[in-house]
Design a protein around this motif. Structure first.
Motif, PDB file in Angstrom:
ATOM      1  N   GLY A 119       0.821  -1.214   0.000  1.00  0.00           N
ATOM      2  CA  GLY A 119       0.000   0.000   0.000  1.00  0.00           C
ATOM      3  C   GLY A 119       0.851   1.257   0.000  1.00  0.00           C
ATOM      4  O   GLY A 119       2.052   1.212  -0.290  1.00  0.00           O
ATOM      5  N   PHE A 120       0.219   2.397   0.322  1.00  0.00           N
ATOM      6  CA  PHE A 120       0.880   3.699   0.291  1.00  0.00           C
ATOM      7  C   PHE A 120       1.722   3.930   1.543  1.00  0.00           C
ATOM      8  O   PHE A 120       1.332   3.504   2.640  1.00  0.00           O
ATOM      9  N   ASP A 121       2.810   4.675   1.404  1.00  0.00           N
ATOM     10  CA  ASP A 121       3.425   5.331   2.559  1.00  0.00           C
ATOM     11  C   ASP A 121       2.297   6.179   3.162  1.00  0.00           C
ATOM     12  O   ASP A 121       1.599   6.904   2.436  1.00  0.00           O
ATOM     13  N   GLU A 122       2.084   6.097   4.461  1.00  0.00           N
ATOM     14  CA  GLU A 122       0.930   6.738   5.094  1.00  0.00           C
ATOM     15  C   GLU A 122       0.878   8.243   4.843  1.00  0.00           C
ATOM     16  O   GLU A 122      -0.183   8.870   4.886  1.00  0.00           O
ATOM     17  N   ARG A 123       2.025   8.865   4.533  1.00  0.00           N
ATOM     18  CA  ARG A 123       2.030  10.313   4.282  1.00  0.00           C
ATOM     19  C   ARG A 123       1.272  10.685   3.010  1.00  0.00           C
ATOM     20  O   ARG A 123       0.831  11.817   2.859  1.00  0.00           O
ATOM     21  N   VAL A 124       1.092   9.715   2.108  1.00  0.00           N
ATOM     22  CA  VAL A 124       0.254   9.968   0.920  1.00  0.00           C
ATOM     23  C   VAL A 124      -1.176  10.222   1.389  1.00  0.00           C
ATOM     24  O   VAL A 124      -1.829  11.188   0.979  1.00  0.00           O
ATOM     25  N   VAL A 125      -1.657   9.352   2.264  1.00  0.00           N
ATOM     26  CA  VAL A 125      -3.033   9.457   2.763  1.00  0.00           C
ATOM     27  C   VAL A 125      -3.185  10.718   3.614  1.00  0.00           C
ATOM     28  O   VAL A 125      -4.175  11.445   3.515  1.00  0.00           O
ATOM     29  N   GLU A 126      -2.166  11.000   4.446  1.00  0.00           N
ATOM     30  CA  GLU A 126      -2.257  12.136   5.383  1.00  0.00           C
ATOM     31  C   GLU A 126      -2.119  13.491   4.698  1.00  0.00           C
ATOM     32  O   GLU A 126      -2.793  14.438   5.086  1.00  0.00           O
ATOM     33  N   HIS A 127      -1.236  13.585   3.698  1.00  0.00           N
ATOM     34  CA  HIS A 127      -0.892  14.911   3.169  1.00  0.00           C
ATOM     35  C   HIS A 127      -1.228  15.134   1.699  1.00  0.00           C
ATOM     36  O   HIS A 127      -1.343  16.282   1.275  1.00  0.00           O
ATOM     37  N   LEU A 128      -1.345  14.068   0.912  1.00  0.00           N
ATOM     38  CA  LEU A 128      -1.578  14.282  -0.524  1.00  0.00           C
ATOM     39  C   LEU A 128      -3.024  13.997  -0.921  1.00  0.00           C
ATOM     40  O   LEU A 128      -3.524  14.560  -1.880  1.00  0.00           O
ATOM     41  N   ALA A 129      -3.677  13.141  -0.168  1.00  0.00           N
ATOM     42  CA  ALA A 129      -5.069  12.802  -0.486  1.00  0.00           C
ATOM     43  C   ALA A 129      -6.019  13.614   0.385  1.00  0.00           C
ATOM     44  O   ALA A 129      -5.657  14.064   1.472  1.00  0.00           O
ATOM     45  N   THR A 130      -7.238  13.801  -0.120  1.00  0.00           N
ATOM     46  CA  THR A 130      -8.276  14.452   0.693  1.00  0.00           C
ATOM     47  C   THR A 130      -9.260  13.419   1.228  1.00  0.00           C
ATOM     48  O   THR A 130      -9.959  13.670   2.203  1.00  0.00           O
ATOM     49  N   ASP A 131      -9.347  12.275   0.553  1.00  0.00           N
ATOM     50  CA  ASP A 131     -10.303  11.241   0.920  1.00  0.00           C
ATOM     51  C   ASP A 131      -9.609   9.887   0.850  1.00  0.00           C
ATOM     52  O   ASP A 131      -8.680   9.711   0.060  1.00  0.00           O
ATOM     53  N   GLU A 132     -10.131   8.960   1.637  1.00  0.00           N
ATOM     54  CA  GLU A 132      -9.638   7.584   1.593  1.00  0.00           C
ATOM     55  C   GLU A 132     -10.871   6.705   1.426  1.00  0.00           C
ATOM     56  O   GLU A 132     -11.796   6.769   2.241  1.00  0.00           O
ATOM     57  N   ILE A 133     -10.906   5.926   0.335  1.00  0.00           N
ATOM     58  CA  ILE A 133     -12.108   5.132   0.047  1.00  0.00           C
ATOM     59  C   ILE A 133     -11.746   3.662  -0.136  1.00  0.00           C
ATOM     60  O   ILE A 133     -10.756   3.324  -0.795  1.00  0.00           O
ATOM     61  N   SER A 134     -12.583   2.815   0.460  1.00  0.00           N
ATOM     62  CA  SER A 134     -12.463   1.362   0.312  1.00  0.00           C
ATOM     63  C   SER A 134     -13.665   0.873  -0.482  1.00  0.00           C
ATOM     64  O   SER A 134     -14.770   1.385  -0.303  1.00  0.00           O
TER      65      SER A 134
END
Ligand SMILES: C[S@@+](CC[C@H](N)C(=O)[O-])C[C@H]1O[C@@H](n2cnc3c(N)ncnc32)[C@H](O)[C@@H]1O
Length: 223
Positions: A119-134
């Motif tokens: 998966g992603f380095d968590e900083r992608v989810v924290e700083h580059l994305a606005t939403d996280e969808i499953s």
């Protein structure tokens, strides 16, 4: 008339989208309703030899999609962090449902980020994305199938997706069915191996048929 939804997908497997783009509804809306763009992290990575992943800090199995590789891809396309929604596809995200699909289909621009490996380095989810969808509580090998599911679900809500076919209006989770499940369908033959189509559907009485369908929809939704 609304301008086409600009839907950008960042992936390591752009060719996975070829089949979907040849099929309705995506094929019908490409151009006028949907501007679908595919970007490969490998083409913009700042690392040597197309590297985009690395081993996890703290040890453990598998490789992780690097934050600098994802940031470089976004920079190359948008010149920085985009001002529209950027969705990271992860098993930990908000679970996709029809309401969320409708919300995303109403956007003017949308970006989907898919990962592979661990998966992603968590900083992608924290700083580059606005939403996280499953797309559901299970683990797939990559974000391409989740992205394909989202592109398809969004495309069928765009103007012109289904032509004169009205089936999108009265289908599962639609307002027309109060957000419930769709009623069952039958076609010829009227009897097969002794399995009869419900008589009401053969009656030609549209008010009765409509009432039966609503009742079936309510019963299924209450299960
Ligand atoms: C093998 S999975 C990573 C699973 C992760 N290590 C975990 O245990 O949650 C690789 C990638 O596939 C995508 N993916 C897998 N399952 C998904 C799901 N249910 N919904 C959305 N994306 C998913 C994500 O992009 C994820 O980062």
């Amino acid at each position: 008339m609304r301008s086409p939804l600009q839907l950008d997908v960042f992936t390591l497997v752009p060719h996975a989208f070829a089949w979907l783009c040849e099929q309705r509804p995506v094929a019908s809306v490409l151009g006028d309703g949907l501007d679908l763009r595919l970007f490969n992290y490998r083409e913009t990575t700042p690392l040597r030899a197309g590297q985009i992943d690395d081993s996890p800090y703290g040890g453990g199995a598998g490789m992780v999609l690097r934050v600098d590789a994802v940031a470089a891809a976004l920079d190359a396309v948008y010149g920085g962090r985009p001002d529209h929604r950027v969705v990271a596809l992860t098993p930990q995200g908000r679970q996709l449902d029809q309401r969320l699909v409708e919300e995303l289909a109403a956007e003017e621009r949308l970006t989907l980020l898919s990962a592979r490996f661990e998966g992603f380095d968590e900083r992608v989810v924290e700083h580059l994305a606005t939403d996280e969808i499953s797309i559901g509580p299970y683990v797939l090998s990559g974000g391409e199938i989740p992205a394909l599911a989202l592109v398809d679900a969004i495309a069928r809500l765009l103007p012109g997706a289904l032509g004169s076919d009205e089936s999108a209006r009265e289908e599962s989770f639609s307002e027309a069915l109060d957000g419930g499940l769709e009623y069952p369908h039958y076609t010829r033959p009227a009897e097969f191996r002794g399995w009869r189509v419900p008589e009401v559907l053969l009656s030609g009485n549209h008010a009765l048929i409509d009432g039966w369908r609503r009742e079936q929809s309510r019963a299924r939704s209450a299960r």
